[in-house]
Design a protein around this motif. Sequence first.
Motif, short mmCIF file in Angstrom:
data_model
loop_
_atom_site.label_atom_id
_atom_site.label_comp_id
_atom_site.label_asym_id
_atom_site.label_seq_id
_atom_site.Cartn_x
_atom_site.Cartn_y
_atom_site.Cartn_z
N ASN A 1 0.87 -1.34 0.07
CA ASN A 1 0.04 -0.07 -0.02
C ASN A 1 0.86 1.26 -0.04
O ASN A 1 0.73 2.25 0.75
CB ASN A 1 -0.93 0.13 1.26
CG ASN A 1 -2.04 -1.27 1.18
OD1 ASN A 1 -2.16 -1.83 -0.14
ND2 ASN A 1 -2.29 -1.41 2.22
N ASP A 2 1.86 1.17 -0.78
CA ASP A 2 2.63 2.53 -0.97
C ASP A 2 3.78 2.69 0.11
O ASP A 2 4.28 3.71 0.31
CB ASP A 2 1.90 3.66 -1.16
CG ASP A 2 2.90 4.85 -1.97
OD1 ASP A 2 3.70 4.40 -2.60
OD2 ASP A 2 2.66 6.02 -1.67
N ILE A 3 3.83 1.64 1.13
CA ILE A 3 4.56 1.82 2.10
C ILE A 3 5.77 0.86 1.96
O ILE A 3 5.62 -0.42 1.98
CB ILE A 3 3.99 1.44 3.64
CG1 ILE A 3 2.71 2.39 3.72
CG2 ILE A 3 4.95 1.57 4.77
CD1 ILE A 3 1.98 2.10 4.98
N THR A 4 6.98 1.13 1.75
CA THR A 4 8.27 0.41 1.69
C THR A 4 8.75 -0.17 2.97
O THR A 4 9.07 0.79 3.75
CB THR A 4 9.25 1.11 0.72
OG1 THR A 4 8.85 1.21 -0.49
CG2 THR A 4 10.38 0.28 0.52
N ILE A 5 8.76 -1.20 3.35
CA ILE A 5 9.30 -1.99 4.52
C ILE A 5 10.56 -2.67 4.53
O ILE A 5 10.72 -3.48 3.63
CB ILE A 5 8.26 -2.73 4.98
CG1 ILE A 5 6.87 -2.11 5.24
CG2 ILE A 5 8.77 -3.23 6.40
CD1 ILE A 5 5.55 -2.95 5.59
N ALA A 6 11.57 -2.43 4.92
CA ALA A 6 13.07 -3.29 4.93
C ALA A 6 12.59 -4.04 6.15
O ALA A 6 12.30 -4.11 7.12
CB ALA A 6 14.08 -2.11 5.25
N LEU A 7 13.35 -5.44 5.79
CA LEU A 7 13.29 -6.56 6.54
C LEU A 7 14.51 -7.15 7.11
O LEU A 7 15.42 -7.38 6.16
CB LEU A 7 12.26 -7.54 5.76
CG LEU A 7 11.15 -7.26 5.24
CD1 LEU A 7 10.46 -8.37 4.47
CD2 LEU A 7 10.04 -6.78 6.31
N LEU A 8 14.79 -7.26 8.27
CA LEU A 8 16.02 -7.81 8.81
C LEU A 8 15.76 -8.74 9.68
O LEU A 8 14.75 -8.78 10.45
CB LEU A 8 16.89 -6.62 9.49
CG LEU A 8 17.19 -5.25 8.62
CD1 LEU A 8 17.86 -4.14 9.47
CD2 LEU A 8 18.25 -5.72 7.60
N ASP A 9 16.61 -9.96 9.80
CA ASP A 9 16.51 -11.10 10.76
C ASP A 9 17.64 -11.59 11.15
O ASP A 9 18.76 -12.06 10.45
CB ASP A 9 15.65 -12.08 9.87
CG ASP A 9 15.19 -13.45 10.45
OD1 ASP A 9 15.26 -13.17 11.85
OD2 ASP A 9 15.01 -14.36 9.91
N TYR A 10 17.88 -11.61 12.55
CA TYR A 10 19.21 -12.26 13.07
C TYR A 10 18.92 -13.20 14.18
O TYR A 10 17.84 -13.08 15.09
CB TYR A 10 19.88 -11.03 13.77
CG TYR A 10 20.64 -10.15 12.62
CD1 TYR A 10 22.11 -10.27 12.49
CD2 TYR A 10 19.96 -9.17 12.13
CE1 TYR A 10 22.71 -9.56 11.74
CE2 TYR A 10 20.56 -8.23 11.11
CZ TYR A 10 21.91 -8.42 11.02
OH TYR A 10 22.62 -7.75 10.09
N THR A 11 19.94 -14.11 14.32
CA THR A 11 19.96 -14.89 15.63
C THR A 11 21.11 -14.78 16.48
O THR A 11 22.05 -14.35 15.87
CB THR A 11 19.59 -16.37 15.11
OG1 THR A 11 19.73 -17.17 16.43
CG2 THR A 11 20.80 -16.96 14.17
N TYR A 12 20.78 -14.98 17.81
CA TYR A 12 22.06 -14.82 18.71
C TYR A 12 23.01 -15.98 18.53
O TYR A 12 24.12 -15.61 18.78
CB TYR A 12 21.45 -15.38 20.31
CG TYR A 12 21.05 -16.50 20.38
CD1 TYR A 12 21.99 -17.66 20.96
CD2 TYR A 12 19.68 -17.00 20.16
CE1 TYR A 12 21.72 -18.83 21.17
CE2 TYR A 12 19.65 -18.30 20.43
CZ TYR A 12 20.50 -19.18 20.77
OH TYR A 12 20.02 -20.44 21.21
N GLY A 13 22.77 -17.00 18.01
CA GLY A 13 23.75 -18.00 17.56
C GLY A 13 22.82 -19.40 16.81
O GLY A 13 21.70 -19.14 16.72
N THR A 14 23.49 -20.24 16.68
CA THR A 14 23.11 -21.59 16.23
C THR A 14 23.62 -22.91 16.94
O THR A 14 24.60 -22.77 17.54
CB THR A 14 23.40 -21.92 14.72
OG1 THR A 14 24.82 -21.90 14.42
CG2 THR A 14 22.87 -20.47 13.99
N ASN A 15 22.88 -23.88 17.02
CA ASN A 15 23.26 -24.90 17.90
C ASN A 15 24.57 -25.67 17.33
O ASN A 15 25.34 -26.07 18.48
CB ASN A 15 22.10 -25.96 17.71
CG ASN A 15 21.02 -25.55 18.74
OD1 ASN A 15 20.80 -24.64 19.11
ND2 ASN A 15 19.85 -26.54 18.48
N ASN A 16 25.00 -25.52 16.20
CA ASN A 16 26.38 -26.17 15.67
C ASN A 16 27.24 -24.98 15.21
O ASN A 16 28.43 -25.73 14.58
CB ASN A 16 25.84 -27.00 14.56
CG ASN A 16 24.98 -28.34 14.77
OD1 ASN A 16 25.56 -28.84 15.72
ND2 ASN A 16 23.95 -28.50 14.33
#
Length: 453
Positions: free
Chosen positions: A205-220
């Motif tokens: 709807n004419d709103i540009t949204i930037a998307l970021l995704d992070y984790t503290y770490g992984t099991n391996n």
Amino acid sequence: MSQKNGWIHEKEKKKSKVSFVCSVAVLVILCLGFRQADRILITEPAQREAKQKEDAARKAEKEASTPKVTTADIVAVGDNLFHTKLYESGMKESGKWNYDHVYEHVTKYIQEADLAFIDQETVLTPNHDEISSYPSFATPQEVGDAVVKAGFDVIETATNHIDDFGLDLIKDELDYWETNHPEVTVIGTNATPEERDEIKTVTVNDITIALLDYTYGTNNCLASGEDAYVINIFDKEQVAEDIRKAKEISDCVIFVAHWGNEEDPVPSEYEKQWATFLMQQGVDVCIGGHPHILQPYGTMSDDQGNEMLIFYSLGNFASTQQDMTGLLGGMAKFTLEKTQLGDQSSVKVIAKSVEPLVMHYNHDQGVYGPYLLRDYTNELAAEHSMHNVRTDEFTVETLYDLYDEIMSEKVEPSTGTGLLEVHFDGYINMVDPDGNVVDDTYEGTSGKENGSA
């Protein structure tokens, strides 16, 4: 002879008079015709054009002084965590597995939103012989098909379980999304270093949204060295740089964070320090997960004018956990409003809420799927298979009581920064830059975060 000539003369005079009158009449008619033609072909079109220009100028002036307002309704849910019984519910002898039934009771709420987020906690595999559950998860790709059919648009993949079966399976999953569902946006993992440097956006709807995704770490802890680009891991400088780039190309930044202590209804110091840092960098909305339990939400702000809507944890979405805290999740709902006036624009959150969810399952009936708690009944609660392993009272009322208890927790934002520099080792210990194991309290002495689900 003169008489005849006189008669002819009179006749000619009359004829001339008639000709004159006719000529005058013709001239009058021609003048009227030219005038009418001028009015139709020149004057009126010119007047219409002038009026149109005047109306257009007036409209442009009005538009220039009247803000254009658009909105986007967004929902987000927590961890899509497929334990054994859950993935077995979609197995078919034909080999064409299907999991549409898992999401059927919430699909209408997902599809009503302009944009819907889900945390795909576990890696997807195309090989049915590789399916696995706790403690190392590999989930059928058909789950991804059902997630998209339910209406989810953004797939979050930066989780502690994403490398349970190696980096190659992560790349297989990314290829699956790109090939089978190019319409969705996958964040948190990357197929190439170039993709890691790209800030993903969606326009609603004419709103540009930037998307970021992070984790503290992984099991391996596999995404290191030359493979570090594959999984987005919390790193202070990298996060700050990504947010800066995101703000340059968008109206709004939504940050997904995989963090915190499992089974803890209160945000950890690690979460709170990072939340403050994200707000200071300009993040508009933060969506948290990993504790597998609901945590409070609200709006953070400071005296510098920074403000951020934060959902610390939305708990589980789909799972077969065996206690109320693991079965009570949340659907975050918020509306973004963009105001555009000339070249200037701004975006703000005008509504926010968390709808409680409950994950229902009955192993004997082969029934599995989350409900909004307002759609759930005590008749369904009485049939829940949790009664086979727990003696706790499990009713709609007790679920609401638990929701209210969690949401009533007061969260004091942190101004600390000591935990922004830590990383997690192969034992999921929190380690400071000097190699010392710390816990997630700011004073921190020792301890560790539970990294299993």
